[in-house]
Design an enzyme around this catalytic site. Structure first.
Site, mmCIF file in Angstrom:
data_model
loop_
_atom_site.group_PDB
_atom_site.id
_atom_site.type_symbol
_atom_site.label_atom_id
_atom_site.label_comp_id
_atom_site.label_asym_id
_atom_site.label_seq_id
_atom_site.Cartn_x
_atom_site.Cartn_y
_atom_site.Cartn_z
ATOM 1 N N ARG A 34 41.825 8.681 38.345
ATOM 2 C CA ARG A 34 41.746 7.882 39.579
ATOM 3 C C ARG A 34 42.568 6.601 39.450
ATOM 4 O O ARG A 34 42.103 5.590 38.917
ATOM 5 C CB ARG A 34 40.275 7.588 39.900
ATOM 6 C CG ARG A 34 39.539 8.827 40.406
ATOM 7 C CD ARG A 34 38.051 8.640 40.445
ATOM 8 N NE ARG A 34 37.441 8.601 39.128
ATOM 9 C CZ ARG A 34 36.124 8.520 38.905
ATOM 10 N NH1 ARG A 34 35.302 8.449 39.930
ATOM 11 N NH2 ARG A 34 35.652 8.492 37.675
ATOM 12 N N VAL A 59 43.712 15.004 31.415
ATOM 13 C CA VAL A 59 43.808 15.364 29.990
ATOM 14 C C VAL A 59 43.809 16.880 29.777
ATOM 15 O O VAL A 59 44.165 17.357 28.704
ATOM 16 C CB VAL A 59 42.676 14.728 29.129
ATOM 17 C CG1 VAL A 59 42.784 13.214 29.090
ATOM 18 C CG2 VAL A 59 41.292 15.191 29.560
ATOM 19 N N ASN A 85 37.470 9.333 25.045
ATOM 20 C CA ASN A 85 36.199 9.194 25.769
ATOM 21 C C ASN A 85 36.117 10.127 26.977
ATOM 22 O O ASN A 85 35.019 10.553 27.343
ATOM 23 C CB ASN A 85 36.058 7.724 26.206
ATOM 24 C CG ASN A 85 35.028 7.554 27.301
ATOM 25 O OD1 ASN A 85 33.830 7.616 27.059
ATOM 26 N ND2 ASN A 85 35.491 7.378 28.546
ATOM 27 N N TYR A 151 28.066 22.821 27.847
ATOM 28 C CA TYR A 151 28.290 21.397 27.551
ATOM 29 C C TYR A 151 27.957 21.114 26.087
ATOM 30 O O TYR A 151 28.735 20.460 25.385
ATOM 31 C CB TYR A 151 27.445 20.500 28.481
ATOM 32 C CG TYR A 151 27.649 19.031 28.161
ATOM 33 C CD1 TYR A 151 28.862 18.398 28.451
ATOM 34 C CD2 TYR A 151 26.649 18.289 27.532
ATOM 35 C CE1 TYR A 151 29.061 17.053 28.124
ATOM 36 C CE2 TYR A 151 26.845 16.951 27.206
ATOM 37 C CZ TYR A 151 28.055 16.343 27.505
ATOM 38 O OH TYR A 151 28.272 15.014 27.170
HETATM 39 P P1 NDP Z 1 31.598 9.018 33.663
HETATM 40 O O1 NDP Z 1 31.591 10.198 34.589
HETATM 41 O O2 NDP Z 1 31.106 7.727 34.182
HETATM 42 O O3 NDP Z 1 33.071 8.813 33.069
HETATM 43 C C1 NDP Z 1 33.866 9.912 32.668
HETATM 44 C C2 NDP Z 1 35.300 9.442 32.490
HETATM 45 O O4 NDP Z 1 36.081 10.584 32.051
HETATM 46 C C3 NDP Z 1 35.895 8.969 33.793
HETATM 47 O O5 NDP Z 1 36.670 7.814 33.548
HETATM 48 C C4 NDP Z 1 36.800 10.126 34.221
HETATM 49 O O6 NDP Z 1 37.940 9.624 34.909
HETATM 50 C C5 NDP Z 1 37.238 10.683 32.862
HETATM 51 N N1 NDP Z 1 37.678 12.058 32.973
HETATM 52 C C6 NDP Z 1 36.897 13.141 33.267
HETATM 53 N N2 NDP Z 1 37.665 14.243 33.345
HETATM 54 C C7 NDP Z 1 38.954 13.855 33.110
HETATM 55 C C8 NDP Z 1 40.202 14.531 33.060
HETATM 56 N N3 NDP Z 1 40.286 15.841 33.288
HETATM 57 N N4 NDP Z 1 41.320 13.822 32.786
HETATM 58 C C9 NDP Z 1 41.232 12.490 32.558
HETATM 59 N N5 NDP Z 1 40.092 11.784 32.575
HETATM 60 C C10 NDP Z 1 38.959 12.467 32.858
HETATM 61 O O7 NDP Z 1 30.746 9.485 32.406
HETATM 62 P P2 NDP Z 1 30.466 8.754 30.985
HETATM 63 O O8 NDP Z 1 31.078 7.434 30.929
HETATM 64 O O9 NDP Z 1 29.028 8.884 30.730
HETATM 65 O O10 NDP Z 1 31.223 9.777 30.022
HETATM 66 C C11 NDP Z 1 32.147 9.368 29.043
HETATM 67 C C12 NDP Z 1 31.977 10.254 27.818
HETATM 68 O O11 NDP Z 1 30.680 10.050 27.268
HETATM 69 C C13 NDP Z 1 32.086 11.750 28.081
HETATM 70 O O12 NDP Z 1 32.827 12.338 27.036
HETATM 71 C C14 NDP Z 1 30.631 12.218 28.029
HETATM 72 O O13 NDP Z 1 30.527 13.566 27.656
HETATM 73 C C15 NDP Z 1 30.086 11.299 26.978
HETATM 74 N N6 NDP Z 1 28.645 11.124 26.930
HETATM 75 C C16 NDP Z 1 27.960 10.658 28.025
HETATM 76 C C17 NDP Z 1 26.596 10.485 27.953
HETATM 77 C C18 NDP Z 1 25.775 10.059 29.125
HETATM 78 O O14 NDP Z 1 24.532 10.245 29.083
HETATM 79 N N7 NDP Z 1 26.357 9.471 30.157
HETATM 80 C C19 NDP Z 1 25.870 10.729 26.708
HETATM 81 C C20 NDP Z 1 26.674 11.236 25.633
HETATM 82 C C21 NDP Z 1 28.018 11.383 25.755
HETATM 83 P P3 NDP Z 1 38.579 10.284 36.220
HETATM 84 O O15 NDP Z 1 37.496 10.995 36.958
HETATM 85 O O16 NDP Z 1 39.158 9.113 36.948
HETATM 86 O O17 NDP Z 1 39.613 11.205 35.681
HETATM 87 C C1 8X3 Z 2 25.227 13.528 27.595
HETATM 88 C C2 8X3 Z 2 23.806 13.371 27.196
HETATM 89 O O1 8X3 Z 2 21.581 14.583 27.044
HETATM 90 O O2 8X3 Z 2 22.807 14.763 29.120
HETATM 91 O O3 8X3 Z 2 26.008 13.973 26.538
HETATM 92 O O4 8X3 Z 2 23.550 15.930 27.165
HETATM 93 S S1 8X3 Z 2 22.914 14.746 27.650
#
Ligand code: NDP
Ligand code: 8X3
Length: 252
Positions: A34, A59, A85, A151
């Site tokens: 975005r 990505v 990330n 996942y």
């Molecule tokens: P968000 O949805 O808030 O953020 C996800 C980010 O990933 C966004 O900036 C999005 O950007 C980017 N993204 C997703 N797909 C793509 C793509 N195809 N190309 C480029 N960028 C991409 O979620 P979180 O901040 O929670 O997630 C971040 C990481 O943390 C992830 O890897 C998630 O699996 C991990 N995680 C999250 C947890 C949670 O409970 N929230 C717990 C454990 C791990 P855009 O859409 O602009 O491309």
């Molecule tokens: C994201 C945390 O518990 O939803 O990785 O899988 S959980």
């Protein structure tokens, strides 16, 4: 002057990391799909930084990753830290009724995207003192939970890749580590439930979830630790969470 490259900086954990790591002594490369959000964040953080380069790409697309790496201006190419990330969950269904399009999305983003980013960023990291790659894993990469099938598999893959990349990149002097969060309230569940914000909010009801800033604290610790240290892996849970399946919630 060091540069930090963050994927998925448009929201949640990645955005919190950008805000936490910004410094007059650092340049940041902020990415995500975005562009409007990248532009807004860059405008806000630029005065606090030594420079910001933004680039929107997916990505999952290998050619877009390669073009992105080629596009990085000379002044930003000495990347010391790659923060992998970007990632997502899509759907929460038993395997027998799961949507293969959801599976493709998760595997392509969380596994292949992380691989492409790591592979094509090596040329930027190589030779830089203190170089490191930090992967955002998950508790879902340490254990599984019902309907988390694909996942959880992708995050187990991130765990395996973190450990194997640590071996592969040892001769290059590039440290590899992971931060593995439990429940963090971001846009994660909105994305998982395909935009259903009400369903997403239920995930974080009745307890205090982690915030993106909590995870950024751990990332900052890894990034700023002396270069002789590799903080290899951190699992961070909300106090109310003991495992993926054990969360204490108030009934009110
Ligand atoms: P968000 O949805 O808030 O953020 C996800 C980010 O990933 C966004 O900036 C999005 O950007 C980017 N993204 C997703 N797909 C793509 C793509 N195809 N190309 C480029 N960028 C991409 O979620 P979180 O901040 O929670 O997630 C971040 C990481 O943390 C992830 O890897 C998630 O699996 C991990 N995680 C999250 C947890 C949670 O409970 N929230 C717990 C454990 C791990 P855009 O859409 O602009 O491309
Ligand atoms: C994201 C945390 O518990 O939803 O990785 O899988 S959980």
């Amino acid at each position: 002057m060091e540069t930090i490259l963050i994927t998925g900086a448009t929201s949640g954990i990645g955005e919190a990391c950008a805000r936490r790591l910004v410094s007059k002594n650092r340049k940041l490369i902020l990415t995500g799909r975005r562009l409007d959000r990248l532009e807004k964040l860059s405008e806000e953080l630029l005065p606090l930084s030594a420079g910001i380069y933004i680039h929107s790409f997916d990505v999952r697309n290998r050619n877009e990753v390669i073009s992105f790496v080629e596009s990085i201006p000379a002044g930003f190419r000495n990347v010391r830290v790659l923060l992998n990330n970007a990632g997502l969950a899509s759907g929460l269904d038993p395997l027998q009724t799961g949507d293969p399009d959801d599976w493709d999305k998760m595997i392509d983003t969380n596994v292949k995207g992380l691989l492409y980013m790591s592979r094509y960023s090596i040329e930027l990291l190589r030779g830089n003192e203190g170089a490191q790659i930090i992967n955002i894993g998950s508790i879902a990469g340490k254990e599984v939970y019902p309907n988390g099938n694909v996942y959880c598999s992708t995050k187990h893959a991130v765990d395996a890749l973190t450990r194997s990349m640590r071996m592969d990149l040892l001769p290059l002097g590039i440290r590899v580590s992971s931060v593995c969060p439990g429940l963090v309230e971001t846009e994660f569940s909105i994305v998982r439930f395909h935009g259903d914000a009400e369903k997403a909010s239920q995930v974080y009801k009745g307890f205090e979830p982690l915030t993106g800033e909590d995870i950024a604290d751990a990332v900052q610790y890894m990034v700023e630790a002396p270069f002789r240290i590799n903080v290899a892996d951190i699992l961070i849970l909300p106090a109310a969470q003991a495992s993926s399946r054990d969360v204490t919630r108030n009934s009110g």
